[in-house]
Design a protein around this motif. Structure first.
Motif, PDB file in Angstrom:
ATOM      1  N   ALA A  71       0.833  -1.214   0.000  1.00  0.00           N
ATOM      2  CA  ALA A  71       0.000   0.000   0.000  1.00  0.00           C
ATOM      3  C   ALA A  71       0.859   1.252   0.000  1.00  0.00           C
ATOM      4  CB  ALA A  71      -0.928  -0.015   1.213  1.00  0.00           C
ATOM      5  N   THR A  72       1.789   1.356   0.956  1.00  0.00           N
ATOM      6  CA  THR A  72       2.635   2.547   1.027  1.00  0.00           C
ATOM      7  C   THR A  72       3.544   2.655  -0.192  1.00  0.00           C
ATOM      8  OG1 THR A  72       3.985   1.199   2.539  1.00  0.00           O
ATOM      9  CG2 THR A  72       2.648   2.929   3.508  1.00  0.00           C
ATOM     10  N   ASN A 121       2.029  -7.777   4.399  1.00  0.00           N
ATOM     11  CA  ASN A 121       1.842  -6.784   3.339  1.00  0.00           C
ATOM     12  C   ASN A 121       0.749  -5.818   3.776  1.00  0.00           C
ATOM     13  OD1 ASN A 121       1.283  -5.324   1.033  1.00  0.00           O
ATOM     14  ND2 ASN A 121       0.960  -7.097  -0.286  1.00  0.00           N
ATOM     15  N   ASN A 122       1.072  -4.538   3.908  1.00  0.00           N
ATOM     16  CA  ASN A 122       0.070  -3.599   4.422  1.00  0.00           C
ATOM     17  C   ASN A 122      -1.091  -3.349   3.463  1.00  0.00           C
ATOM     18  OD1 ASN A 122       1.350  -1.871   2.599  1.00  0.00           O
ATOM     19  ND2 ASN A 122       2.141  -0.484   4.169  1.00  0.00           N
ATOM     20  N   TYR A 123      -0.965  -3.797   2.215  1.00  0.00           N
ATOM     21  CA  TYR A 123      -2.116  -3.688   1.311  1.00  0.00           C
ATOM     22  C   TYR A 123      -3.265  -4.550   1.810  1.00  0.00           C
ATOM     23  CZ  TYR A 123      -4.828  -3.583  -3.002  1.00  0.00           C
ATOM     24  OH  TYR A 123      -5.834  -3.405  -3.922  1.00  0.00           O
ATOM     25  N   ASP A 124      -2.937  -5.620   2.560  1.00  0.00           N
ATOM     26  CA  ASP A 124      -3.971  -6.529   3.051  1.00  0.00           C
ATOM     27  C   ASP A 124      -4.948  -5.835   3.986  1.00  0.00           C
ATOM     28  OD1 ASP A 124      -2.908  -8.598   1.610  1.00  0.00           O
ATOM     29  OD2 ASP A 124      -1.738  -9.418   3.267  1.00  0.00           O
ATOM     30  N   TRP A 125      -4.504  -4.825   4.736  1.00  0.00           N
ATOM     31  CA  TRP A 125      -5.466  -4.120   5.599  1.00  0.00           C
ATOM     32  C   TRP A 125      -5.878  -2.767   5.014  1.00  0.00           C
ATOM     33  CZ3 TRP A 125      -0.715  -5.820   7.602  1.00  0.00           C
ATOM     34  CH2 TRP A 125       0.287  -4.856   7.826  1.00  0.00           C
ATOM     35  N   GLN A 172       2.159   4.994   7.453  1.00  0.00           N
ATOM     36  CA  GLN A 172       3.148   4.183   8.147  1.00  0.00           C
ATOM     37  C   GLN A 172       2.844   4.095   9.634  1.00  0.00           C
ATOM     38  OE1 GLN A 172       7.273   4.822   7.105  1.00  0.00           O
ATOM     39  NE2 GLN A 172       7.983   4.144   9.111  1.00  0.00           N
ATOM     40  N   GLY A 173       2.387   5.196  10.199  1.00  0.00           N
ATOM     41  CA  GLY A 173       2.015   5.181  11.605  1.00  0.00           C
ATOM     42  C   GLY A 173       0.875   4.214  11.877  1.00  0.00           C
TER      43      GLY A 173
END
Length: 430
Positions: A71-72, A121-125, A172-173
């Motif tokens: 995501a980021t 993987n932050n895309y998952d949330w 990111q936070g």
């Protein structure tokens, strides 16, 4: 097991941390993460210091998580950047994530029980969030004043920063908060340029969890490592051709090994502490031996061998060391004549195209035009080098710039070209 903080201290890998972290690490197995943006299909050696943080963390009995920022990565971190980066497609980002995870698996243990490494993987949330939902979930917990105070933002105010990049620290936070809630992550680590982004995460956790700002018990912690620089203060991690990648198709194992082998004496004591797992006693003993015989490059060889083995495997590293010895040996012609296909595959061979070879009437042409200025930047430089007794062909000095190209080829295909004592090239003719 090692004491994580003490290990970082003697290695020179500790820049800053939130007070209380040592007590937290002593109290229980702690979960920590570092984020990697998948902006390329491979990590490069600029990422290695962060990877080694995770490695030491796991060796200390704690659990490391590598966050690959699907995501980021769509936005790009403005930290240390003078301009906004181009956006990447979702398909490209997914391909990059696969390559990066495979590289991380060479450093971290993913099947070691309770402290097994994980990749998330932050895309998952983030993929489930609506814009309004994210503003309600994360945006209301930080003031614009707080976000403007971060160095990554302040340094871009004069040149301009988009709202997209401005919001990066909020994303990111929130990563830290999500992992705190769902993976029991108590610590985020990174390079010293990430301190602002990381502490944004600790602040979001504090505010969303309703913790008192002056409370002695902290919910989340931050730790950073110094950015690796050369002795002259310039950034470490690039060669003449750019980034040094962990992917063999982007940086050959031979070039990778040579990068470390060619490290300056002033830089290598720091490199061996940051990028290898040698113990303090082992390093200090090697430093004593190196001081007595610097020409043997004991420290450089130790770093080059360990890092190349970890990234490319022991078999490839052994071939690369053999290839390096061959290229600079006085017996190079004989060694190349008897070299195996596996060894030749690791050598830095430059293939001279038939069309360029057709333009070459003599040696001067070959080492300039014929090699696309690889050996000499112009015909004038080539003539000067030949007349100056700097050029050899198959280890025989050539002093006539008009020498015809009637040289016996090794294995019917190769010529060894030397330019001075330090530069050696293998040309291939098909």
């Amino acid at each position: 097991m090692t004491n994580f903080i003490e290990e970082l201290r003697w290695r020179g890998m500790l820049h800053d941390m939130i007070p209380g972290l040592e007590d937290q690490l002593a109290k229980e197995m702690t979960v920590a993460y570092i984020g990697f943006d998948p902006t390329a299909p491979s990590l490069h050696i600029g990422n290695l210091a962060a990877i080694m943080l995770l490695k030491h963390f796991q060796l200390s009995g704690h659990k490391p998580i590598a966050l690959v920022g699907g995501a980021t990565g769509m936005i790009g971190d403005p930290s240390g950047k003078s301009a906004e980066r181009d956006f990447l497609s979702e398909d490209t980002l997914r391909e990059n994530q696969v390559g990066i995870q495979a590289q991380l698996e060479k450093f971290l243990e993913f099947h070691s029980g309770a402290n097994s490494a994980e990749v998330v993987n932050n895309y998952d949330w983030f993929k489930e969030f609506s814009f309004l939902g994210f503003l309600r979930e994360a945006g209301k917990f930080l003031t614009v004043n707080y976000m403007m105070s971060k160095d990554s933002v302040k340094k871009r105010l004069e040149t301009g920063i988009s709202f997209t990049e401005f919001s990066y620290q909020l994303l990111q936070g929130y990563d830290f908060y999500h992992l705190y809630k769902h993976k029991n992550v108590r610590l985020q680590m990174g390079g010293s340029d990430q301190w602002g982004n990381i502490t944004t995460g600790t602040e979001i956790i504090r505010r969303k969890e309703g913790h008192d700002e002056d409370a002695t018990e902290r919910a989340a912690f931050a730790l950073t490592t110094p950015l690796v620089t050369k002795a002259d203060g310039t950034k470490f991690g690039k060669s003449e051709s750019g980034n040094v990648w962990l992917d063999a198709t982007k940086t050959s194992p031979f070039a990778f090994y040579q990068f470390w082998l060619n490290a300056a004496d002033a830089d290598v004591p720091r490199l061996i502490r940051v990028f290898t797992l040698y113990t303090k006693d082992q390093i200090e003993e090697m430093e004593r031996a190196h001081a007595e015989a610097p020409h043997l490059r004991i420290l450089q060889k130790a770093v080059a061998e360990e890092v190349t083995t970890r990234v490319h495997g022991a078999n490839i590293c052994a071939l690369v060391i053999e290839a390096s010895s061959l290229l600079f040996s006085k017996d190079a012609v004989e060694l190349l004549s008897n070299a195996s296909d596996a060894l030749i595959a690791q050598l830095p061979v430059y293939e001279v195209s038939a069309s360029l070879l057709a333009e070459c009437q003599n040696l001067t042409d070959l080492i300039s035009v014929g090699t696309e200025n690889l050996i000499c930047s112009s015909k004038g430089e080539a003539r000067k080098a030949i007349q100056g007794n700097a050029i050899s062909v198959n280890k025989v000095k050539i002093t006539d710039p008009t020498s015809p190209l009637h040289f016996d080829k090794i294995k019917g295909s190769f010529l060894l070209i030397g330019n001075g004592k330090q530069k050696n090239y293998i040309l291939s003719f098909k």
